[in-house]
Design an enzyme around this catalytic site. Structure first.
Site, PDB file in Angstrom:
ATOM      1  N   ASN A 182       8.613   7.529   1.376  1.00  0.00           N
ATOM      2  CA  ASN A 182       7.151   7.287   1.334  1.00  0.00           C
ATOM      3  C   ASN A 182       6.543   7.578  -0.041  1.00  0.00           C
ATOM      4  O   ASN A 182       5.531   6.986  -0.404  1.00  0.00           O
ATOM      5  CB  ASN A 182       6.422   8.034   2.453  1.00  0.00           C
ATOM      6  CG  ASN A 182       6.535   9.529   2.357  1.00  0.00           C
ATOM      7  OD1 ASN A 182       7.423  10.039   1.678  1.00  0.00           O
ATOM      8  ND2 ASN A 182       5.657  10.243   3.025  1.00  0.00           N
ATOM      9  N   GLU A 283      10.418  20.504   3.045  1.00  0.00           N
ATOM     10  CA  GLU A 283       9.074  19.921   3.187  1.00  0.00           C
ATOM     11  C   GLU A 283       9.162  18.924   4.328  1.00  0.00           C
ATOM     12  O   GLU A 283       9.674  17.821   4.153  1.00  0.00           O
ATOM     13  CB  GLU A 283       8.654  19.221   1.888  1.00  0.00           C
ATOM     14  CG  GLU A 283       8.468  20.146   0.705  1.00  0.00           C
ATOM     15  CD  GLU A 283       7.253  21.042   0.841  1.00  0.00           C
ATOM     16  OE1 GLU A 283       6.406  20.787   1.708  1.00  0.00           O
ATOM     17  OE2 GLU A 283       7.172  22.033   0.094  1.00  0.00           O
ATOM     18  N   CYS A 317       2.778  12.578   4.618  1.00  0.00           N
ATOM     19  CA  CYS A 317       3.007  13.724   5.507  1.00  0.00           C
ATOM     20  C   CYS A 317       1.741  14.548   5.697  1.00  0.00           C
ATOM     21  O   CYS A 317       1.637  15.288   6.664  1.00  0.00           O
ATOM     22  CB  CYS A 317       4.121  14.584   4.944  1.00  0.00           C
ATOM     23  SG  CYS A 317       3.809  15.039   3.264  1.00  0.00           S
ATOM     24  N   GLU A 492       6.182  23.667  -3.105  1.00  0.00           N
ATOM     25  CA  GLU A 492       6.522  22.855  -4.281  1.00  0.00           C
ATOM     26  C   GLU A 492       5.284  22.686  -5.151  1.00  0.00           C
ATOM     27  O   GLU A 492       4.147  22.830  -4.689  1.00  0.00           O
ATOM     28  CB  GLU A 492       7.056  21.493  -3.833  1.00  0.00           C
ATOM     29  CG  GLU A 492       8.378  21.635  -3.113  1.00  0.00           C
ATOM     30  CD  GLU A 492       9.087  20.322  -2.859  1.00  0.00           C
ATOM     31  OE1 GLU A 492       8.416  19.274  -2.755  1.00  0.00           O
ATOM     32  OE2 GLU A 492      10.321  20.342  -2.776  1.00  0.00           O
TER      33      GLU A 492
HETATM   34  P1  NAP Z   1      13.939  11.196   7.461  1.00  0.00           P
HETATM   35  O1  NAP Z   1      14.513  10.220   8.420  1.00  0.00           O
HETATM   36  O2  NAP Z   1      14.148  12.626   7.723  1.00  0.00           O
HETATM   37  O3  NAP Z   1      14.521  10.747   6.028  1.00  0.00           O
HETATM   38  C1  NAP Z   1      14.246  11.443   4.859  1.00  0.00           C
HETATM   39  C2  NAP Z   1      15.489  11.517   3.998  1.00  0.00           C
HETATM   40  O4  NAP Z   1      16.511  12.195   4.718  1.00  0.00           O
HETATM   41  C3  NAP Z   1      16.077  10.158   3.626  1.00  0.00           C
HETATM   42  O5  NAP Z   1      16.642  10.244   2.365  1.00  0.00           O
HETATM   43  C4  NAP Z   1      17.161   9.968   4.677  1.00  0.00           C
HETATM   44  O6  NAP Z   1      18.158   9.091   4.227  1.00  0.00           O
HETATM   45  C5  NAP Z   1      17.675  11.375   4.768  1.00  0.00           C
HETATM   46  N1  NAP Z   1      18.411  11.665   5.999  1.00  0.00           N
HETATM   47  C6  NAP Z   1      18.181  11.196   7.242  1.00  0.00           C
HETATM   48  N2  NAP Z   1      19.107  11.714   8.096  1.00  0.00           N
HETATM   49  C7  NAP Z   1      19.919  12.518   7.370  1.00  0.00           C
HETATM   50  C8  NAP Z   1      21.061  13.329   7.671  1.00  0.00           C
HETATM   51  N3  NAP Z   1      21.569  13.424   8.903  1.00  0.00           N
HETATM   52  N4  NAP Z   1      21.643  14.014   6.648  1.00  0.00           N
HETATM   53  C9  NAP Z   1      21.163  13.938   5.404  1.00  0.00           C
HETATM   54  N5  NAP Z   1      20.080  13.186   5.053  1.00  0.00           N
HETATM   55  C10 NAP Z   1      19.467  12.494   6.033  1.00  0.00           C
HETATM   56  O7  NAP Z   1      12.405  11.040   7.285  1.00  0.00           O
HETATM   57  P2  NAP Z   1      11.542   9.747   7.384  1.00  0.00           P
HETATM   58  O8  NAP Z   1      11.132   9.586   8.793  1.00  0.00           O
HETATM   59  O9  NAP Z   1      12.183   8.613   6.706  1.00  0.00           O
HETATM   60  O10 NAP Z   1      10.298  10.225   6.479  1.00  0.00           O
HETATM   61  C11 NAP Z   1       9.097  10.595   7.014  1.00  0.00           C
HETATM   62  C12 NAP Z   1       9.041  12.085   7.316  1.00  0.00           C
HETATM   63  O11 NAP Z   1       9.034  12.816   6.114  1.00  0.00           O
HETATM   64  C13 NAP Z   1       7.763  12.436   8.022  1.00  0.00           C
HETATM   65  O12 NAP Z   1       8.010  13.341   9.055  1.00  0.00           O
HETATM   66  C14 NAP Z   1       6.939  13.116   6.935  1.00  0.00           C
HETATM   67  O13 NAP Z   1       5.970  13.990   7.416  1.00  0.00           O
HETATM   68  C15 NAP Z   1       7.990  13.773   6.132  1.00  0.00           C
HETATM   69  N6  NAP Z   1       7.490  14.043   4.774  1.00  0.00           N
HETATM   70  C16 NAP Z   1       7.174  15.323   4.461  1.00  0.00           C
HETATM   71  C17 NAP Z   1       6.668  15.623   3.208  1.00  0.00           C
HETATM   72  C18 NAP Z   1       6.321  17.034   2.837  1.00  0.00           C
HETATM   73  O14 NAP Z   1       6.125  17.284   1.655  1.00  0.00           O
HETATM   74  N7  NAP Z   1       6.238  17.961   3.769  1.00  0.00           N
HETATM   75  C19 NAP Z   1       6.496  14.607   2.263  1.00  0.00           C
HETATM   76  C20 NAP Z   1       6.847  13.304   2.625  1.00  0.00           C
HETATM   77  C21 NAP Z   1       7.355  13.041   3.891  1.00  0.00           C
HETATM   78  P3  NAP Z   1      18.276   7.585   4.826  1.00  0.00           P
HETATM   79  O15 NAP Z   1      17.043   6.892   4.422  1.00  0.00           O
HETATM   80  O16 NAP Z   1      19.486   7.037   4.165  1.00  0.00           O
HETATM   81  O17 NAP Z   1      18.415   7.720   6.307  1.00  0.00           O
END
Ligand code: NAP
Length: 512
Positions: A182, A283, A317, A492
């Protein structure tokens, strides 16, 4: 135009703006910084088995590039290389590290247009937002180039006259960094800037959907003169990701795992990291309440609500996820909010200048919004505007506002990550705070009030890491970013952003 239905729901008679269907933008993907190989040890390399995966433009579905699909073997190799580069990087002076980060920042600024186009191409967000992300991302390199020179230890007074106590802060070692789609540039620099500033080396695994931004940053790091092996990027497809993640969290040469993404993935990584007792910076997801009290400046609240909810089509997020509005101004808020949505939000391709609402990242994301809307409606919510997939293209959803929302609906219990604004009505401050805190995550929270005593009370009571008081946009490199409860561990940005990458060493001088 709004009319009122018998059951008390607001009903829309004019739809939010949009344009004709998606076109492929041949000039959209930047060329000079487009890289498709992994960057390990200062070299551009293919995956060992030659595998590649496609990167798609979510607006048109068109393939933008094919990128090296790294697996566990490349992950282990990148970690080994980063570990080998650590002694010389940590031995560099803080001024040398600072200067390199500054050069990297300057190159980002010089190439900002091209970097922004890359983000819009692979993520879909409007070009103006992509451009803002690049400035925001570069600001972390600038900030940490400055912080690099302020990592102070302490000399502590002792109770023994013949002893002195010294406290050193030292880089922890190799950092594994996993970033989401994102904010494909800013989430990378917010971590890597801090790690490199204090003398750690890194291996980055970007999200499958958006590896091109990370690879472009690797190219610029290379041009800036960041030494080989200090910064490595290993793209991987979703099928390789779990195995790559496991290596990055379990390899004994890694000292810290720094992750931004969903809470569910964060928990997997924490489990992996526990066997070797690694430090973790997490995060994770949020479910931000956005509270509007009777005492609020309503126009300010509506402007903040639209900004907070619809930036990046609701895929941030810290997005407002649940709107809690006090009964005295509830109807007026809903009416003004819908008017603002119709006036300010235009759905279309991110490459069209006037677009404010691009696509969602993939089909799963669209389905989630759709299922939350149908769950809410089945439990009595009213669709005031939007409510369905957008005719512009497969990954588009109409900016949506629901009224008559209650706390048992999925859209209030889960993070939506899409352009859906559910509005609940509350009576008292105590009730609003109770609803706001009734979740197991706590990243951001917002409220609008002009009552100073109320402002103090609510700011202190909200169970979140970040509070916006009469403000809907909060992120800046000077302030600490992070959540409580299951929204994560650590902070961060800010002066605290380097802490996760440092160990504290106590040195006792005796016999004096
Ligand atoms: P996600 O599925 O957890 O993916 C994020 C990252 O993790 C991607 O690089 C993904 O790679 C990787 N990943 C997924 N499964 C993994 C595993 N089993 N082992 C290692 N890496 C893995 O998250 P998303 O749904 O795409 O992103 C949205 C989420 O991020 C939301 O919940 C949002 O709130 C959160 N977010 C939090 C912040 C913060 O600062 N707190 C900032 C931005 C987003 P792949 O794409 O290759 O699967």
């Amino acid at each position: 135009m709004l009319g009122r239905l018998r059951n008390g729901c607001w009903m829309l008679t004019a739809a939010a703006g949009s344009r004709a269907g998606p076109r492929a933008h041949s000039s959209s993907a930047a060329s000079g910084l487009l890289r498709s190989q992994a960057y390990i040890g200062g070299r551009w390399v293919e995956a060992g088995d030659g595998a590649r995966f496609p990167v798609q433009d979510p607006t048109s579905g068109r393939q933008l590039a094919e990128v090296a699909d790294c697996g566990p073997r490349e992950a282990r190799e990148a970690v080994r290389v980063a570990y080998g580069s650590w002694p010389s990087w940590r031995a560099a002076t803080s001024k040398e590290r600072s200067n390199l980060l500054r050069k990297w920042h300057d190159l980002m600024i010089k190439n900002k247009d091209e970097l922004a186009r890359l983000i819009t191409a692979e993520n879909g967000k409007p070009l103006q937002e992509a451009f803002s992300e690049i400035l925001y991302a570069a600001s972390f390199l600038e900030w940490f180039s400055e912080e690099a020179r302020r990592v102070y230890g302490d000399v502590v007074p002792t109770s023994s006259p013949n002893r002195r106590i010294l406290i050193l802060k030292q880089p922890i070692g190799v950092a594994s960094v996993i970033t989401p789609w994102n904010f494909p540039s800013a989430m990378l620099t917010r971590k890597v800037g801090a790690a490199l500033a204090v003398g750690c080396t890194v291996v980055v695994k970007p999200a499958e959907d958006t590896p091109l931004s990370a690879l472009a940053l690797a190219e610029l790091a290379d041009q800036a003169g960041v030494p080989a092996g200090v910064f490595n990027v290993i793209p991987s497809s979703k099928s390789n990701t779990p195995a790559v993640g496991e290596v990055l969290c379990t390899d004994p040469l890694v000292a810290i795992i720094s992750f931004t993404g969903s809470t569910a993935t964060g928990k997997i990584l924490l489990r992996h990291a526990c066997d070797t007792v690694k430090k973790a910076s997490m995060e994770l997801g949020g479910n931000a309440p956005f509270i509007v009290f009777d005492s609020a400046d309503l126009d300010l609240a509506v402007a903040g609500a639209v900004n907070s909810k619809f930036r990046n089509s609701g895929q941030t997020c810290v997005c407002a996820n649940r709107f809690l509005v006090q009964e005295g101004i509830y109807d007026a808020f809903v009416e003004k909010m819908v008017k603002a949505m119709h006036r300010d939000l235009l759905v279309g391709s991110g490459f069209d200048e006037q677009t404010t609402q691009g696509p969602l990242i993939n089909e799963r994301a669209v389905q989630k919004v759709e299922s939350q809307v149908s769950d809410a409606v089945s439990r009595g919510a009213c669709i005031v505007t939007g409510g369905k997939r957008h005719s512009f293209g497969a990954m588009f959803f109409e900016p949506t506002l629901l009224s008559n929302v209650t706390t048992d609906m999925l859209c209030t219990q889960e993070e939506t990550f899409g352009p859906l604004a559910p509005v609940l009505k509350f009576r008292t401050e105590e009730e609003a705070v109770t609803i706001a805190n009734s979740t197991n995550v706590g990243l951001a929270g917002y409220f609008y009030s002009r009552d100073y005593a109320q402002i103090w009370r609510v700011a202190e009571q909200l169970e979140v890491g970040i509070v916006g008081v009469n403000e809907g946009l909060l992120s800046t490199p000077e302030a600490p970013f992070g959540g409580i409860k299951q929204s994560g561990l650590g902070r961060e940005g800010s002066k605290y952003g380097v802490d996760d990458y440092l160990e504290i060493k106590y040195v006792c001088f005796g016999g004096l």
